[in-house]
Design a protein around this motif. Structure first.
Motif, PDB file in Angstrom:
ATOM      1  N   MET A 195       9.896  34.756  27.617  1.00  0.00           N
ATOM      2  CA  MET A 195       9.334  35.838  26.809  1.00  0.00           C
ATOM      3  C   MET A 195       8.566  35.281  25.613  1.00  0.00           C
ATOM      4  SD  MET A 195      12.482  38.593  26.863  1.00  0.00           S
ATOM      5  CE  MET A 195      11.662  39.727  25.738  1.00  0.00           C
ATOM      6  N   SER A 196       9.069  34.182  25.071  1.00  0.00           N
ATOM      7  CA  SER A 196       8.396  33.533  23.946  1.00  0.00           C
ATOM      8  C   SER A 196       7.058  32.937  24.384  1.00  0.00           C
ATOM      9  CB  SER A 196       9.295  32.447  23.356  1.00  0.00           C
ATOM     10  OG  SER A 196       8.664  31.816  22.266  1.00  0.00           O
ATOM     11  N   LYS A 197       7.055  32.266  25.524  1.00  0.00           N
ATOM     12  CA  LYS A 197       5.820  31.670  26.040  1.00  0.00           C
ATOM     13  C   LYS A 197       4.784  32.733  26.388  1.00  0.00           C
ATOM     14  CE  LYS A 197       8.078  27.539  27.893  1.00  0.00           C
ATOM     15  NZ  LYS A 197       8.458  26.787  29.134  1.00  0.00           N
ATOM     16  N   GLN A 198       5.250  33.920  26.792  1.00  0.00           N
ATOM     17  CA  GLN A 198       4.345  35.012  27.149  1.00  0.00           C
ATOM     18  C   GLN A 198       3.860  35.796  25.937  1.00  0.00           C
ATOM     19  OE1 GLN A 198       6.812  37.145  29.895  1.00  0.00           O
ATOM     20  NE2 GLN A 198       6.575  35.643  31.541  1.00  0.00           N
ATOM     21  N   GLY A 199       4.377  35.448  24.757  1.00  0.00           N
ATOM     22  CA  GLY A 199       3.883  36.055  23.534  1.00  0.00           C
ATOM     23  C   GLY A 199       4.584  37.331  23.105  1.00  0.00           C
ATOM     24  N   TRP A 200       5.735  37.652  23.724  1.00  0.00           N
ATOM     25  CA  TRP A 200       6.435  38.890  23.370  1.00  0.00           C
ATOM     26  C   TRP A 200       7.359  38.708  22.176  1.00  0.00           C
ATOM     27  CZ3 TRP A 200       3.923  42.555  25.472  1.00  0.00           C
ATOM     28  CH2 TRP A 200       3.427  42.454  26.785  1.00  0.00           C
ATOM     29  N   VAL A 201       7.970  37.526  22.063  1.00  0.00           N
ATOM     30  CA  VAL A 201       8.875  37.248  20.949  1.00  0.00           C
ATOM     31  C   VAL A 201       8.536  35.881  20.350  1.00  0.00           C
ATOM     32  CG1 VAL A 201      10.764  38.617  21.933  1.00  0.00           C
ATOM     33  CG2 VAL A 201      10.623  36.154  22.423  1.00  0.00           C
ATOM     34  N   GLU A 202       9.006  35.680  19.126  1.00  0.00           N
ATOM     35  CA  GLU A 202       8.895  34.383  18.464  1.00  0.00           C
ATOM     36  C   GLU A 202      10.250  34.029  17.876  1.00  0.00           C
ATOM     37  OE1 GLU A 202       5.779  34.314  15.602  1.00  0.00           O
ATOM     38  OE2 GLU A 202       4.179  34.472  17.097  1.00  0.00           O
ATOM     39  N   ALA A 203      10.460  32.729  17.659  1.00  0.00           N
ATOM     40  CA  ALA A 203      11.739  32.252  17.137  1.00  0.00           C
ATOM     41  C   ALA A 203      11.623  31.896  15.661  1.00  0.00           C
ATOM     42  CB  ALA A 203      12.211  31.040  17.928  1.00  0.00           C
TER      43      ALA A 203
END
Length: 291
Positions: free
Chosen positions: A43-51
């Protein structure tokens, strides 16, 4: 399932959650930590979330794109009734070259999710006012030079329902609604009685509410949300929507109570561990050296 948790819970608590709390919540559905970490990474790689890091703890929050998707989904899931139709069709025509095939495929998926149907190859239409969504997609995928967007009226020779039949299989969608109604009508009655008698745990309500949302949101990928005038008389979408809302209301309070307990417990634990790390003798010793 993680998208469901973000949309129905985390989005309303600042849009951020500690990975430990997310794992704890997903364990209620039988998922293990490794699978959850892999999913949130995708999900992070797809741009939906960030850490975001706090000490050695990772917190994941929705990006602007993720927030917008959640808002769009919520508006469609919880809408009370369809908007009156203005009689216009929104039409997007594109000619994206083969070397940009990946972008073309993504654009198609997004158009379908937004409620567009394929009239012909590379020509997608919708009777709904989706002008802003279209402009956002064009900008996001940078396809300005490959697309044309029209708002027009249909002058025949067929009827609007005939156009709909060429773009969407309403009979198949109606069948899916029928299956949803048959399953959740029974579950709704059983769980409502359990909750009224105090025989259903908060954790169980959380699981059932999340499953309910997870199953119902699948209709966003198949049901274009057509105006009533373009739907068949035996359409079951409104019945399914009413059942969803009633069942959701019954589960809402105890489910939210369970989520809040895990969410708060996780945050407290993360803060406690972070505090302990900085109180560790090595950290105190190192701080003295720095001073």
């Amino acid at each position: 399932m993680i998208f469901t948790l973000y949309g129905d819970y985390i989005h309303h608590y600042g849009g951020e959650i500690w990975i430990g709390s997310l794992i704890r919540l997903m364990e209620e559905f039988g998922h293990n930590a490794q699978a959850i970490r892999a999913a949130i990474s995708r999900m992070s790689k797809q741009g939906w979330v960030e850490a975001r890091k706090e000490g050695n703890k990772s917190y994941y929050y929705l990006t602007e794109i993720g927030k917008k998707r959640m808002d769009e989904a919520a508006q469609r899931i919880f809408k009370l009734q369809a908007q009156p139709w203005d009689g216009k069709w929104r039409m997007l025509i594109y000619s994206i070259p083969e070397e940009k095939r990946a972008i073309r495929d993504e654009l198609r998926k997004e158009l379908i999710w937004s409620g567009f149907g394929s009239l012909t190859f590379s020509c997608y239409i919708s009777p709904n006012p989706l002008e802003q969504q279209v402009q956002d997609l064009i900008k996001r995928y940078q396809v300005e030079e490959y697309v044309d967007f029209f708002i027009s009226s249909y002058e025949g020779p067929h009827q609007g329902q005939d156009v709909v039949a060429r773009c969407w299989n309403l009979e198949e969608i109606n069948s899916k609604y029928q299956s949803f109604i048959e399953l959740y009508s029974k579950k709704y009655i059983v769980d409502r009685n359990k909750i009224e008698k105090g025989d259903m745990q908060d954790g169980d309500c959380f699981v059932e509410r999340t499953k309910l949302i997870h199953e119902y949101r699948k209709f966003l990928f198949v049901d274009p949300g057509l105006p009533e005038v373009l739907l068949p008389k035996d359409w079951l979408g409104d019945h399914a929507a009413a059942l969803f809302r009633d069942y959701y209301k019954v589960l809402a309070e105890p489910a939210s109570r369970f989520f809040e307990s895990v969410y708060q417990e996780g945050n407290d634990a993360a803060r406690s561990e972070l505090y302990n790390v900085f109180e560790h003798p090595y950290m105190v010793q190192q701080q003295g050296r720095d001073e």
